[in-house]
Motif scaffolding. Structure first.
Motif, PDB file in Angstrom:
ATOM      1  N   GLU A   1       0.829  -1.225   0.000  1.00  0.00           N
ATOM      2  CA  GLU A   1       0.000   0.000   0.000  1.00  0.00           C
ATOM      3  C   GLU A   1       0.853   1.261   0.000  1.00  0.00           C
ATOM      4  N   ARG A   2       2.125   1.140   0.374  1.00  0.00           N
ATOM      5  CA  ARG A   2       3.012   2.313   0.371  1.00  0.00           C
ATOM      6  C   ARG A   2       3.472   2.667  -1.054  1.00  0.00           C
ATOM      7  N   ALA A   3       3.156   1.806  -2.005  1.00  0.00           N
ATOM      8  CA  ALA A   3       3.472   2.121  -3.408  1.00  0.00           C
ATOM      9  C   ALA A   3       2.189   2.042  -4.228  1.00  0.00           C
ATOM     10  N   ALA A   4       1.084   2.364  -3.565  1.00  0.00           N
ATOM     11  CA  ALA A   4      -0.238   2.200  -4.190  1.00  0.00           C
ATOM     12  C   ALA A   4      -0.347   2.969  -5.497  1.00  0.00           C
ATOM     13  N   GLY A   5      -1.003   2.326  -6.451  1.00  0.00           N
ATOM     14  CA  GLY A   5      -1.288   2.997  -7.714  1.00  0.00           C
ATOM     15  C   GLY A   5      -0.226   2.782  -8.773  1.00  0.00           C
ATOM     16  N   THR A   6       0.984   2.464  -8.358  1.00  0.00           N
ATOM     17  CA  THR A   6       2.042   2.323  -9.360  1.00  0.00           C
ATOM     18  C   THR A   6       2.587   0.901  -9.446  1.00  0.00           C
ATOM     19  N   LEU A   7       2.354   0.129  -8.405  1.00  0.00           N
ATOM     20  CA  LEU A   7       2.873  -1.239  -8.355  1.00  0.00           C
ATOM     21  C   LEU A   7       2.003  -2.149  -9.236  1.00  0.00           C
ATOM     22  N   PRO A   8       2.598  -3.116  -9.956  1.00  0.00           N
ATOM     23  CA  PRO A   8       1.768  -4.054 -10.731  1.00  0.00           C
ATOM     24  C   PRO A   8       0.804  -4.820  -9.811  1.00  0.00           C
ATOM     25  N   ALA A   9      -0.365  -5.148 -10.309  1.00  0.00           N
ATOM     26  CA  ALA A   9      -1.386  -5.838  -9.505  1.00  0.00           C
ATOM     27  C   ALA A   9      -0.914  -7.252  -9.153  1.00  0.00           C
ATOM     28  N   PRO A  10      -1.365  -7.759  -8.001  1.00  0.00           N
ATOM     29  CA  PRO A  10      -0.890  -9.077  -7.568  1.00  0.00           C
ATOM     30  C   PRO A  10      -1.737 -10.232  -8.091  1.00  0.00           C
ATOM     31  N   ASP A  11      -1.143 -11.414  -8.141  1.00  0.00           N
ATOM     32  CA  ASP A  11      -1.918 -12.642  -8.354  1.00  0.00           C
ATOM     33  C   ASP A  11      -2.654 -13.004  -7.078  1.00  0.00           C
ATOM     34  N   LEU A  12      -1.991 -12.749  -5.954  1.00  0.00           N
ATOM     35  CA  LEU A  12      -2.560 -13.111  -4.659  1.00  0.00           C
ATOM     36  C   LEU A  12      -2.167 -12.046  -3.648  1.00  0.00           C
ATOM     37  N   HIS A  13      -3.122 -11.706  -2.786  1.00  0.00           N
ATOM     38  CA  HIS A  13      -2.864 -10.694  -1.753  1.00  0.00           C
ATOM     39  C   HIS A  13      -3.258 -11.298  -0.413  1.00  0.00           C
ATOM     40  N   LEU A  14      -2.307 -11.421   0.499  1.00  0.00           N
ATOM     41  CA  LEU A  14      -2.588 -11.935   1.842  1.00  0.00           C
ATOM     42  C   LEU A  14      -2.619 -10.785   2.828  1.00  0.00           C
ATOM     43  N   PHE A  15      -3.663 -10.747   3.647  1.00  0.00           N
ATOM     44  CA  PHE A  15      -3.817  -9.725   4.688  1.00  0.00           C
ATOM     45  C   PHE A  15      -3.706 -10.438   6.033  1.00  0.00           C
ATOM     46  N   LEU A  16      -2.652 -10.147   6.769  1.00  0.00           N
ATOM     47  CA  LEU A  16      -2.441 -10.768   8.087  1.00  0.00           C
ATOM     48  C   LEU A  16      -2.850  -9.782   9.171  1.00  0.00           C
ATOM     49  N   ARG A  17      -3.587 -10.274  10.156  1.00  0.00           N
ATOM     50  CA  ARG A  17      -3.884  -9.370  11.272  1.00  0.00           C
ATOM     51  C   ARG A  17      -3.859 -10.125  12.589  1.00  0.00           C
ATOM     52  N   PHE A  18      -3.618  -9.369  13.650  1.00  0.00           N
ATOM     53  CA  PHE A  18      -3.602  -9.947  14.990  1.00  0.00           C
ATOM     54  C   PHE A  18      -5.029 -10.345  15.353  1.00  0.00           C
ATOM     55  N   ALA A  19      -5.178 -11.569  15.867  1.00  0.00           N
ATOM     56  CA  ALA A  19      -6.528 -12.028  16.221  1.00  0.00           C
ATOM     57  C   ALA A  19      -6.856 -11.722  17.667  1.00  0.00           C
ATOM     58  N   GLY A  20      -5.859 -11.529  18.479  1.00  0.00           N
ATOM     59  CA  GLY A  20      -6.112 -11.223  19.891  1.00  0.00           C
ATOM     60  C   GLY A  20      -5.124 -10.166  20.331  1.00  0.00           C
ATOM     61  N   ASP A  21      -4.530 -10.400  21.451  1.00  0.00           N
ATOM     62  CA  ASP A  21      -3.505  -9.538  22.012  1.00  0.00           C
ATOM     63  C   ASP A  21      -2.312  -9.455  21.043  1.00  0.00           C
ATOM     64  N   THR A  22      -1.759  -8.258  20.843  1.00  0.00           N
ATOM     65  CA  THR A  22      -0.627  -8.158  19.907  1.00  0.00           C
ATOM     66  C   THR A  22       0.616  -8.860  20.452  1.00  0.00           C
ATOM     67  N   ALA A  23       0.622  -9.193  21.745  1.00  0.00           N
ATOM     68  CA  ALA A  23       1.760  -9.941  22.292  1.00  0.00           C
ATOM     69  C   ALA A  23       1.585 -11.445  22.047  1.00  0.00           C
ATOM     70  N   GLY A  24       0.395 -11.869  21.665  1.00  0.00           N
ATOM     71  CA  GLY A  24       0.135 -13.292  21.460  1.00  0.00           C
ATOM     72  C   GLY A  24       0.450 -13.736  20.037  1.00  0.00           C
ATOM     73  N   GLU A  25       0.202 -15.005  19.776  1.00  0.00           N
ATOM     74  CA  GLU A  25       0.587 -15.560  18.467  1.00  0.00           C
ATOM     75  C   GLU A  25      -0.579 -15.693  17.486  1.00  0.00           C
ATOM     76  N   GLU A  26      -1.781 -15.494  17.962  1.00  0.00           N
ATOM     77  CA  GLU A  26      -2.928 -15.721  17.071  1.00  0.00           C
ATOM     78  C   GLU A  26      -3.039 -14.679  15.969  1.00  0.00           C
ATOM     79  N   ARG A  27      -3.241 -15.161  14.761  1.00  0.00           N
ATOM     80  CA  ARG A  27      -3.436 -14.271  13.616  1.00  0.00           C
ATOM     81  C   ARG A  27      -4.621 -14.769  12.794  1.00  0.00           C
ATOM     82  N   ILE A  28      -5.173 -13.854  12.023  1.00  0.00           N
ATOM     83  CA  ILE A  28      -6.138 -14.220  10.977  1.00  0.00           C
ATOM     84  C   ILE A  28      -5.488 -13.800   9.661  1.00  0.00           C
ATOM     85  N   VAL A  29      -5.602 -14.667   8.670  1.00  0.00           N
ATOM     86  CA  VAL A  29      -5.129 -14.270   7.340  1.00  0.00           C
ATOM     87  C   VAL A  29      -6.302 -14.335   6.378  1.00  0.00           C
TER      88      VAL A  29
END
Ligand SMILES: Nc1ncnc2c1ncn2[C@@H]1O[C@H](COP(=O)(O)OP(=O)(O)OP(=O)(O)O)[C@@H](O)[C@H]1O
Ligand SMILES: [Mg+2]
Length: 165
Positions: free
Chosen positions: A114-142
């Motif tokens: 997103e820091r090069a939005a608009g100029t970067l070639p489009a992706p085949d696949l885009h993964l969005f990782l986010r913290f599922a609970g406490d940011t100190a914990g290991e749980e994520r949602i992708v």
């Protein structure tokens, strides 16, 4: 049956993120573009490290947060790993002159696209990782979003074996 797009998966710990990377590895082919989004420490570089291991790279995998770019000579292709966290705009991407590295015969993986939005070639696949609970914990949602047919084929590989689609 087609996979849900986006496909959302729960990653209880770093090992689950690494296992996901290993499922994607055999799907990468020359020209493939993968975007990885998510907050600092969400696990983007951890994912790439496991992907490179699965592709047979045995050396050190450094985060490109300072160098902007790390590259790896693999048996089937050269893989470019970018991190554009320090970019202010798409103009930075144009000025950096990295365009030639994206597309066949290379594979490109981009953290902070997103820091090069608009100029970067489009992706085949885009993964969005986010913290599922406490940011100190290991749980994520992708969430995995396909941008091309090739990306859609990847969703099948990413779905866990008990949820094949
Ligand atoms: N489920 C998880 N998936 C991935 N990494 C995890 C998970 N749980 C804990 N971690 C840990 O979180 C850290 C993630 O760091 P990493 O460098 O991969 O993040 P990043 O998303 O690349 O951040 P940055 O935007 O700063 O580059 C690692 O220390 C990793 O071991
Ligand atoms: Mg990183």
């Amino acid at each position: 049956m087609s996979c849900p797009d986006p496909l959302a998966l729960h990653l209880p710990d770093a090992r689950a993120t690494e296992a996901l990377a290993r499922r994607l590895a055999p799907r990468l082919a020359p020209g493939f573009v993968l975007y990885l989004s998510g907050d600092l420490g969400a696990g983007k570089t951890t994912f790439v490290r496991a992907l490179l291991r699965a592709l047979g790279f045995g050396g050190r995998v450094k985060s490109p947060s300072f160098s902007l770019l790390e590259s790896y000579d693999l048996s089937k292709f050269r893989l470019y790993h970018f991190d554009f966290y320090r970019f202010d705009s798409g103009q930075d991407w144009l000025d950096a002159g990295f365009e030639e590295f994206i597309g066949a015969p290379n594979v490109a993986i981009v953290e902070w696209p997103e820091r090069a939005a608009g100029t970067l070639p489009a992706p085949d696949l885009h993964l969005f990782l986010r913290f599922a609970g406490d940011t100190a914990g290991e749980e994520r949602i992708v969430e995995a979003v396909a941008g091309t047919e090739r990306g859609r084929a990847c969703l099948k590989a990413l779905a866990p074996t008990d949820e094949r689609c």
